[in-house]
Design a protein around this motif. Structure first.
Motif, short mmCIF file in Angstrom:
data_model
loop_
_atom_site.label_atom_id
_atom_site.label_comp_id
_atom_site.label_asym_id
_atom_site.label_seq_id
_atom_site.Cartn_x
_atom_site.Cartn_y
_atom_site.Cartn_z
N CYS A 6 -10.93 8.21 11.49
CA CYS A 6 -11.85 7.27 10.84
C CYS A 6 -13.30 7.61 11.14
O CYS A 6 -14.21 6.94 10.66
CB CYS A 6 -11.53 5.84 11.26
N GLN A 7 -13.53 8.67 11.91
CA GLN A 7 -14.89 9.14 12.14
C GLN A 7 -15.23 10.28 11.18
O GLN A 7 -16.30 10.88 11.30
CB GLN A 7 -15.03 9.61 13.59
N GLU A 8 -14.33 10.57 10.26
CA GLU A 8 -14.52 11.69 9.34
C GLU A 8 -14.85 11.20 7.94
O GLU A 8 -14.31 10.20 7.47
CB GLU A 8 -13.25 12.55 9.31
N GLY A 9 -15.70 11.92 7.26
CA GLY A 9 -16.16 11.53 5.94
C GLY A 9 -15.07 11.45 4.89
O GLY A 9 -15.11 10.58 4.01
N THR A 10 -14.09 12.35 4.95
CA THR A 10 -13.03 12.33 3.93
C THR A 10 -12.24 11.03 3.97
O THR A 10 -11.75 10.57 2.94
CB THR A 10 -12.07 13.52 4.09
N THR A 11 -12.11 10.43 5.15
CA THR A 11 -11.40 9.15 5.26
C THR A 11 -12.16 8.07 4.50
O THR A 11 -11.58 7.31 3.73
CB THR A 11 -11.24 8.76 6.74
N TRP A 12 -13.47 8.02 4.69
CA TRP A 12 -14.29 7.00 4.03
C TRP A 12 -14.35 7.25 2.53
O TRP A 12 -14.34 6.30 1.73
CB TRP A 12 -15.67 6.94 4.68
N GLU A 13 -14.40 8.50 2.11
CA GLU A 13 -14.36 8.81 0.68
C GLU A 13 -13.06 8.34 0.07
O GLU A 13 -13.04 7.77 -1.03
CB GLU A 13 -14.52 10.32 0.46
N SER A 14 -11.96 8.56 0.76
CA SER A 14 -10.65 8.11 0.28
C SER A 14 -10.58 6.60 0.19
O SER A 14 -9.97 6.05 -0.73
CB SER A 14 -9.55 8.63 1.21
N MET A 15 -11.20 5.93 1.14
CA MET A 15 -11.24 4.47 1.11
C MET A 15 -11.98 3.98 -0.14
O MET A 15 -11.53 3.04 -0.81
CB MET A 15 -11.92 3.92 2.36
N LEU A 16 -13.08 4.62 -0.48
CA LEU A 16 -13.84 4.25 -1.67
C LEU A 16 -13.03 4.48 -2.94
O LEU A 16 -13.01 3.65 -3.85
CB LEU A 16 -15.14 5.06 -1.74
N ILE A 17 -12.36 5.62 -3.01
CA ILE A 17 -11.56 5.96 -4.19
C ILE A 17 -10.43 4.95 -4.37
O ILE A 17 -10.17 4.47 -5.47
CB ILE A 17 -11.01 7.41 -4.08
N SER A 19 -10.25 1.87 -3.38
CA SER A 19 -10.79 0.58 -3.80
C SER A 19 -11.24 0.65 -5.27
O SER A 19 -10.93 -0.25 -6.06
CB SER A 19 -11.97 0.20 -2.91
N HIS A 20 -11.92 1.72 -5.63
CA HIS A 20 -12.41 1.87 -7.00
C HIS A 20 -11.26 1.84 -8.01
O HIS A 20 -11.37 1.23 -9.07
CB HIS A 20 -13.18 3.19 -7.13
N HIS A 21 -10.15 2.47 -7.65
CA HIS A 21 -8.99 2.54 -8.56
C HIS A 21 -8.01 1.39 -8.35
O HIS A 21 -6.92 1.40 -8.90
CB HIS A 21 -8.30 3.90 -8.41
N LYS A 53 -16.24 -2.81 8.21
CA LYS A 53 -16.46 -1.60 7.40
C LYS A 53 -15.37 -1.47 6.34
O LYS A 53 -15.65 -1.17 5.18
CB LYS A 53 -16.51 -0.37 8.30
N TRP A 54 -14.13 -1.68 6.72
CA TRP A 54 -13.03 -1.61 5.74
C TRP A 54 -13.22 -2.67 4.67
O TRP A 54 -13.05 -2.39 3.48
CB TRP A 54 -11.68 -1.80 6.45
N ILE A 55 -13.57 -3.87 5.07
CA ILE A 55 -13.78 -4.96 4.12
C ILE A 55 -14.91 -4.61 3.15
O ILE A 55 -14.80 -4.81 1.93
CB ILE A 55 -14.06 -6.29 4.85
N SER A 56 -16.00 -4.04 3.68
CA SER A 56 -17.14 -3.69 2.82
C SER A 56 -16.78 -2.59 1.82
O SER A 56 -17.43 -2.45 0.79
CB SER A 56 -18.35 -3.28 3.66
N PHE A 57 -15.73 -1.83 2.10
CA PHE A 57 -15.27 -0.80 1.18
C PHE A 57 -14.23 -1.34 0.20
O PHE A 57 -13.63 -0.60 -0.55
CB PHE A 57 -14.68 0.38 1.97
#
Length: 170
Positions: A6-17, A19-21, A53-57
């Motif tokens: 969870c300190q890596e960018g790809t994890t946060w990008e995946s979280m955004l994707i 949520s978006h979908h 952070k998860w909620i905000s995503f």
């Protein structure tokens, strides 16, 4: 997902994707023991406020005791009702149930051997769990030209209170 991931960018990008979908059937389980590699997550890269952070995503977040099968099962049932992707934060203790392993960074990357292994089994069994060794032949892919060896642990899953403490030395 480990908390270190969870300190890596790809994890946060995946979280955004997710949520978006609106991937409402997706459940991410975070093993939140707050230890990664060689230090605590706080020392490496502080994740707090983690749940926020998860909620905000755009995720629904369910916090549970990661050592409780009942709480985990209830979280899965709760997640089925969500219209969002779900994150189950499984708050765990690294090495729970084994006195010399609990919350120790050393056991993030090391397996007990010899007397350590025997003490770990005794500690684990003393804490109300039933673990007994069984012999099982395995082929070790890294051990080319080495004979087969026996390893394994048989678990009475219904009685395991501390699944994060299960360690098998190979």
């Amino acid at each position: 997902i480990g908390d270190g991931e969870c300190q890596e960018g790809t994890t946060w990008e995946s979280m955004l994707i997710a949520s978006h979908h609106k991937l409402k059937k997706l459940i991410a389980i975070v093993d939140y023991n707050k230890i990664q590699s060689l230090k605590s997550t706080k020392e490496t890269l502080d994740l707090e406020p983690f749940q926020d952070k998860w909620i905000s995503f755009g995720w629904k977040v369910i916090n549970v005791n990661g050592h409780s099968h009942e709480e985990l099962l209830n979280a899965f049932h709760e997640a089925k009702k969500s219209s969002k992707p779900n994150c189950i934060i499984a708050n765990t203790i690294k090495g729970k149930g084994v006195s010399f392993m609990e919350n120790s960074v050393l056991w993030h990357y090391r397996s007990p051997q010899g007397e350590e292994y025997e003490k770990a089994l005794k500690d684990f069994n003393r804490n109300g769990n039933k673990v007994k060794e069984v012999k099982k032949e395995t082929n070790n892919a890294k051990a080319v030209n080495k004979p087969k060896r026996t390893v394994g642990v048989k678990l009475d899953r219904a009685k395991i209170e501390n699944p994060a403490a299960i360690v098998v030395a190979v």
